[in-house]
Scaffold this motif. Sequence first.
Motif, PDB file in Angstrom:
ATOM      1  N   LEU A 135      22.301 -47.874   3.966  1.00  0.00           N
ATOM      2  CA  LEU A 135      22.109 -46.457   3.660  1.00  0.00           C
ATOM      3  C   LEU A 135      20.836 -45.925   4.305  1.00  0.00           C
ATOM      4  O   LEU A 135      20.816 -44.810   4.844  1.00  0.00           O
ATOM      5  CB  LEU A 135      22.045 -46.260   2.144  1.00  0.00           C
ATOM      6  CG  LEU A 135      21.919 -44.810   1.654  1.00  0.00           C
ATOM      7  CD1 LEU A 135      23.055 -43.955   2.190  1.00  0.00           C
ATOM      8  CD2 LEU A 135      21.890 -44.771   0.121  1.00  0.00           C
ATOM      9  N   LEU A 190      21.420 -45.220   7.930  1.00  0.00           N
ATOM     10  CA  LEU A 190      22.177 -43.982   8.132  1.00  0.00           C
ATOM     11  C   LEU A 190      21.276 -42.755   8.001  1.00  0.00           C
ATOM     12  O   LEU A 190      21.348 -41.823   8.808  1.00  0.00           O
ATOM     13  CB  LEU A 190      23.320 -43.891   7.113  1.00  0.00           C
ATOM     14  CG  LEU A 190      24.496 -44.858   7.315  1.00  0.00           C
ATOM     15  CD1 LEU A 190      25.476 -44.752   6.153  1.00  0.00           C
ATOM     16  CD2 LEU A 190      25.205 -44.563   8.630  1.00  0.00           C
ATOM     17  N   GLU A 232      18.898 -42.703  10.997  1.00  0.00           N
ATOM     18  CA  GLU A 232      19.602 -42.335  12.233  1.00  0.00           C
ATOM     19  C   GLU A 232      19.853 -40.831  12.267  1.00  0.00           C
ATOM     20  O   GLU A 232      19.752 -40.200  13.333  1.00  0.00           O
ATOM     21  CB  GLU A 232      20.925 -43.094  12.319  1.00  0.00           C
ATOM     22  CG  GLU A 232      21.706 -42.855  13.607  1.00  0.00           C
ATOM     23  CD  GLU A 232      21.040 -43.430  14.842  1.00  0.00           C
ATOM     24  OE1 GLU A 232      21.332 -42.934  15.954  1.00  0.00           O
ATOM     25  OE2 GLU A 232      20.218 -44.360  14.709  1.00  0.00           O
ATOM     26  N   ALA A 233      20.175 -40.257  11.114  1.00  0.00           N
ATOM     27  CA  ALA A 233      20.405 -38.811  11.057  1.00  0.00           C
ATOM     28  C   ALA A 233      19.130 -38.043  11.394  1.00  0.00           C
ATOM     29  O   ALA A 233      19.159 -37.031  12.094  1.00  0.00           O
ATOM     30  CB  ALA A 233      20.910 -38.424   9.674  1.00  0.00           C
TER      31      ALA A 233
END
Length: 226
Positions: free
Chosen positions: A64, A67, A70-71
Amino acid sequence: MTGNIVNALAIIAGSIFGVAFKNKIADRFSDLMVEALAISIMVYGVSQGITTQNPLILFASIALGALIGEAIDIEKKLNDLGDFFQSRMKNSANVTQGFVTASLLFCVGAMAIMGGLQSGLQGNHEILFAKSFLDGIMSVIFASAMGIGVVLSAISVFVYQGTIILLSGLIKPFLAQEVIVEMTAVGGVLIFGIGINMLKIKRLKLGNMLPAVFVPVLIGFFMNLI
Protein backbone atom coordinates in the motif's frame (compact mmCIF):
# COMPACT_ATOMS: atom_id res chain seq x y z
CA MET A 1 13.68 21.70 17.43
CA THR A 2 16.99 21.51 19.35
CA GLY A 3 17.51 17.79 18.77
CA ASN A 4 16.57 18.11 15.12
CA ILE A 5 19.02 20.97 14.57
CA VAL A 6 21.82 19.02 16.27
CA ASN A 7 21.03 15.99 14.07
CA ALA A 8 21.24 18.05 10.88
CA LEU A 9 24.50 19.71 11.99
CA ALA A 10 26.02 16.32 12.86
CA ILE A 11 25.28 15.06 9.34
CA ILE A 12 26.77 18.20 7.79
CA ALA A 13 29.93 18.02 9.92
CA GLY A 14 30.39 14.29 9.32
CA SER A 15 29.82 14.65 5.60
CA ILE A 16 32.36 17.46 5.25
CA PHE A 17 34.92 15.39 7.12
CA GLY A 18 34.10 12.37 4.96
CA VAL A 19 34.46 14.33 1.71
CA ALA A 20 37.88 15.57 2.83
CA PHE A 21 38.85 11.97 3.51
CA LYS A 22 37.46 10.80 0.14
CA ASN A 23 39.88 13.02 -1.76
CA LYS A 24 42.79 11.17 -0.19
CA ILE A 25 41.85 7.63 -1.22
CA ALA A 26 41.83 5.89 -4.58
CA ASP A 27 38.56 5.11 -6.37
CA ARG A 28 39.03 1.39 -5.97
CA PHE A 29 39.01 1.80 -2.19
CA SER A 30 35.91 4.00 -2.37
CA ASP A 31 34.13 1.38 -4.47
CA LEU A 32 35.06 -1.31 -1.96
CA MET A 33 33.76 0.84 0.90
CA VAL A 34 30.42 1.25 -0.87
CA GLU A 35 30.13 -2.51 -1.30
CA ALA A 36 31.06 -3.15 2.33
CA LEU A 37 28.54 -0.55 3.50
CA ALA A 38 25.84 -2.06 1.30
CA ILE A 39 26.32 -5.53 2.76
CA SER A 40 26.31 -4.16 6.32
CA ILE A 41 23.16 -2.14 5.65
CA MET A 42 21.41 -5.19 4.22
CA VAL A 43 22.23 -7.26 7.31
CA TYR A 44 20.96 -4.46 9.54
CA GLY A 45 17.79 -4.21 7.46
CA VAL A 46 17.14 -7.93 7.83
CA SER A 47 17.65 -7.70 11.61
CA GLN A 48 15.00 -4.98 11.77
CA GLY A 49 12.63 -6.61 9.30
CA ILE A 50 12.39 -9.91 11.18
CA THR A 51 11.07 -8.11 14.27
CA THR A 52 7.59 -8.09 12.72
CA GLN A 53 4.92 -9.82 14.76
CA ASN A 54 2.48 -9.94 11.87
CA PRO A 55 3.94 -10.55 8.40
CA LEU A 56 0.60 -9.73 6.78
CA ILE A 57 0.81 -6.19 8.13
CA LEU A 58 4.36 -5.96 6.83
CA PHE A 59 3.36 -7.13 3.34
CA ALA A 60 0.28 -4.92 3.23
CA SER A 61 2.23 -1.90 4.42
CA ILE A 62 4.92 -2.27 1.76
CA ALA A 63 2.35 -2.81 -1.00
CA LEU A 64 0.00 0.00 0.00
CA GLY A 65 2.85 2.37 0.81
CA ALA A 66 4.40 1.74 -2.60
CA LEU A 67 1.10 2.52 -4.31
CA ILE A 68 0.75 5.79 -2.39
CA GLY A 69 4.36 6.75 -3.06
CA GLU A 70 4.10 5.88 -6.74
CA ALA A 71 1.01 8.07 -7.06
CA ILE A 72 2.90 10.97 -5.47
CA ASP A 73 6.15 9.93 -7.21
CA ILE A 74 8.37 10.79 -4.25
CA GLU A 75 11.38 9.14 -5.91
CA LYS A 76 11.24 11.52 -8.86
CA LYS A 77 10.97 14.54 -6.58
CA LEU A 78 14.00 13.40 -4.57
CA ASN A 79 15.99 12.73 -7.74
CA ASP A 80 14.98 16.06 -9.26
CA LEU A 81 16.11 17.83 -6.10
CA GLY A 82 19.39 15.94 -6.16
CA ASP A 83 19.88 16.77 -9.84
CA PHE A 84 19.19 20.43 -9.07
CA PHE A 85 21.92 20.47 -6.43
CA GLN A 86 24.29 18.60 -8.73
CA SER A 87 23.74 21.13 -11.53
CA ARG A 88 24.79 23.87 -9.11
CA MET A 89 27.96 22.08 -7.98
CA LYS A 90 30.77 22.21 -10.47
CA ASN A 91 33.11 19.23 -10.70
CA SER A 92 30.83 17.16 -8.44
CA ALA A 93 29.62 13.74 -9.53
CA ASN A 94 27.01 11.38 -8.07
CA VAL A 95 25.49 14.13 -5.92
CA THR A 96 22.00 12.72 -6.50
CA GLN A 97 22.99 9.20 -5.49
CA GLY A 98 24.61 10.34 -2.25
CA PHE A 99 21.73 12.65 -1.41
CA VAL A 100 18.93 10.15 -2.04
CA THR A 101 20.69 7.15 -0.47
CA ALA A 102 21.68 9.00 2.71
CA SER A 103 18.28 10.69 2.99
CA LEU A 104 16.48 7.35 2.89
CA LEU A 105 18.84 5.72 5.40
CA PHE A 106 18.66 8.55 7.93
CA CYS A 107 14.87 8.94 7.67
CA VAL A 108 13.37 5.43 7.60
CA GLY A 109 14.63 4.20 10.96
CA ALA A 110 12.53 4.07 14.12
CA MET A 111 14.82 6.56 15.88
CA ALA A 112 13.74 9.35 13.51
CA ILE A 113 10.07 8.77 14.34
CA MET A 114 10.40 8.12 18.07
CA GLY A 115 12.99 10.85 18.48
CA GLY A 116 10.71 13.34 16.79
CA LEU A 117 7.80 12.33 19.00
CA GLN A 118 9.88 12.53 22.19
CA SER A 119 11.21 15.92 21.20
CA GLY A 120 7.80 17.31 20.25
CA LEU A 121 5.77 15.91 23.15
CA GLN A 122 8.24 16.05 26.03
CA GLY A 123 10.89 18.53 24.97
CA ASN A 124 13.33 15.66 25.57
CA HIS A 125 15.97 15.28 22.87
CA GLU A 126 17.84 12.21 24.12
CA ILE A 127 16.87 9.95 21.21
CA LEU A 128 17.69 12.60 18.61
CA PHE A 129 21.01 13.33 20.33
CA ALA A 130 21.87 9.62 20.17
CA LYS A 131 20.72 9.52 16.54
CA SER A 132 22.88 12.57 15.82
CA PHE A 133 25.95 10.70 17.03
CA LEU A 134 25.15 7.65 14.90
CA ASP A 135 24.20 9.68 11.81
CA GLY A 136 27.36 11.75 12.17
CA ILE A 137 29.52 8.63 12.09
CA MET A 138 27.55 7.14 9.20
CA SER A 139 27.77 10.39 7.23
CA VAL A 140 31.56 10.33 7.52
CA ILE A 141 31.63 6.82 6.07
CA PHE A 142 29.00 7.53 3.42
CA ALA A 143 30.52 10.82 2.28
CA SER A 144 33.98 9.29 2.06
CA ALA A 145 32.52 6.66 -0.27
CA MET A 146 29.76 8.58 -2.11
CA GLY A 147 30.79 12.22 -2.04
CA ILE A 148 29.32 15.62 -1.22
CA GLY A 149 25.72 14.64 -1.95
CA VAL A 150 25.50 13.09 1.52
CA VAL A 151 25.71 16.51 3.19
CA LEU A 152 22.46 17.52 1.49
CA SER A 153 20.61 14.72 3.29
CA ALA A 154 20.70 17.01 6.34
CA ILE A 155 17.93 18.99 4.62
CA SER A 156 15.74 15.90 4.21
CA VAL A 157 16.31 14.82 7.80
CA PHE A 158 15.55 18.28 9.18
CA VAL A 159 12.30 18.59 7.22
CA TYR A 160 11.18 14.99 7.87
CA GLN A 161 11.86 14.99 11.61
CA GLY A 162 10.67 18.56 11.94
CA THR A 163 7.31 17.56 10.49
CA ILE A 164 7.02 14.69 12.98
CA ILE A 165 7.89 17.06 15.84
CA LEU A 166 5.25 19.57 14.77
CA LEU A 167 2.59 16.87 14.32
CA SER A 168 3.63 14.80 17.35
CA GLY A 169 0.50 15.60 19.32
CA LEU A 170 -1.68 14.22 16.54
CA ILE A 171 0.42 11.10 15.86
CA LYS A 172 1.11 9.90 19.41
CA PRO A 173 -2.36 8.42 20.21
CA PHE A 174 -2.05 6.02 17.26
CA LEU A 175 1.38 4.63 18.15
CA ALA A 176 0.78 1.60 20.31
CA GLN A 177 3.81 -0.62 20.94
CA GLU A 178 2.70 -3.21 18.35
CA VAL A 179 2.37 -0.45 15.73
CA ILE A 180 5.90 0.79 16.46
CA VAL A 181 7.21 -2.77 16.04
CA GLU A 182 5.63 -3.04 12.59
CA MET A 183 6.88 0.42 11.58
CA THR A 184 10.38 -0.68 12.57
CA ALA A 185 10.03 -3.88 10.53
CA VAL A 186 8.86 -1.96 7.45
CA GLY A 187 11.79 0.42 7.84
CA GLY A 188 14.11 -2.59 7.98
CA VAL A 189 12.79 -3.85 4.63
CA LEU A 190 13.45 -0.44 3.06
CA ILE A 191 16.94 -0.34 4.57
CA PHE A 192 17.63 -3.74 3.02
CA GLY A 193 16.52 -2.26 -0.31
CA ILE A 194 19.05 0.55 0.09
CA GLY A 195 21.78 -2.08 0.10
CA ILE A 196 20.38 -3.60 -3.11
CA ASN A 197 20.52 -0.20 -4.80
CA MET A 198 24.05 0.47 -3.60
CA LEU A 199 25.21 -2.85 -5.03
CA LYS A 200 23.37 -2.04 -8.27
CA ILE A 201 21.66 -5.42 -8.23
CA LYS A 202 18.42 -3.74 -9.26
CA ARG A 203 17.31 -0.12 -9.11
CA LEU A 204 14.46 -0.05 -6.60
CA LYS A 205 12.27 3.06 -6.31
CA LEU A 206 12.65 3.19 -2.56
CA GLY A 207 11.62 6.83 -2.36
CA ASN A 208 8.17 5.78 -3.53
CA MET A 209 8.05 3.18 -0.75
CA LEU A 210 8.61 5.70 2.06
CA PRO A 211 4.88 6.01 2.92
CA ALA A 212 4.97 2.31 3.82
CA VAL A 213 6.61 3.23 7.15
CA PHE A 214 3.40 4.97 8.25
CA VAL A 215 0.88 2.47 6.87
CA PRO A 216 0.99 0.34 10.08
CA VAL A 217 -0.46 3.38 11.85
CA LEU A 218 -3.45 3.35 9.49
CA ILE A 219 -3.85 -0.42 9.78
CA GLY A 220 -3.72 -0.20 13.57
CA PHE A 221 -6.34 2.56 13.55
CA PHE A 222 -8.79 0.55 11.43
CA MET A 223 -8.18 -2.63 13.43
CA ASN A 224 -9.10 -0.75 16.61
CA LEU A 225 -12.32 0.43 14.97
CA ILE A 226 -13.23 -3.14 14.06
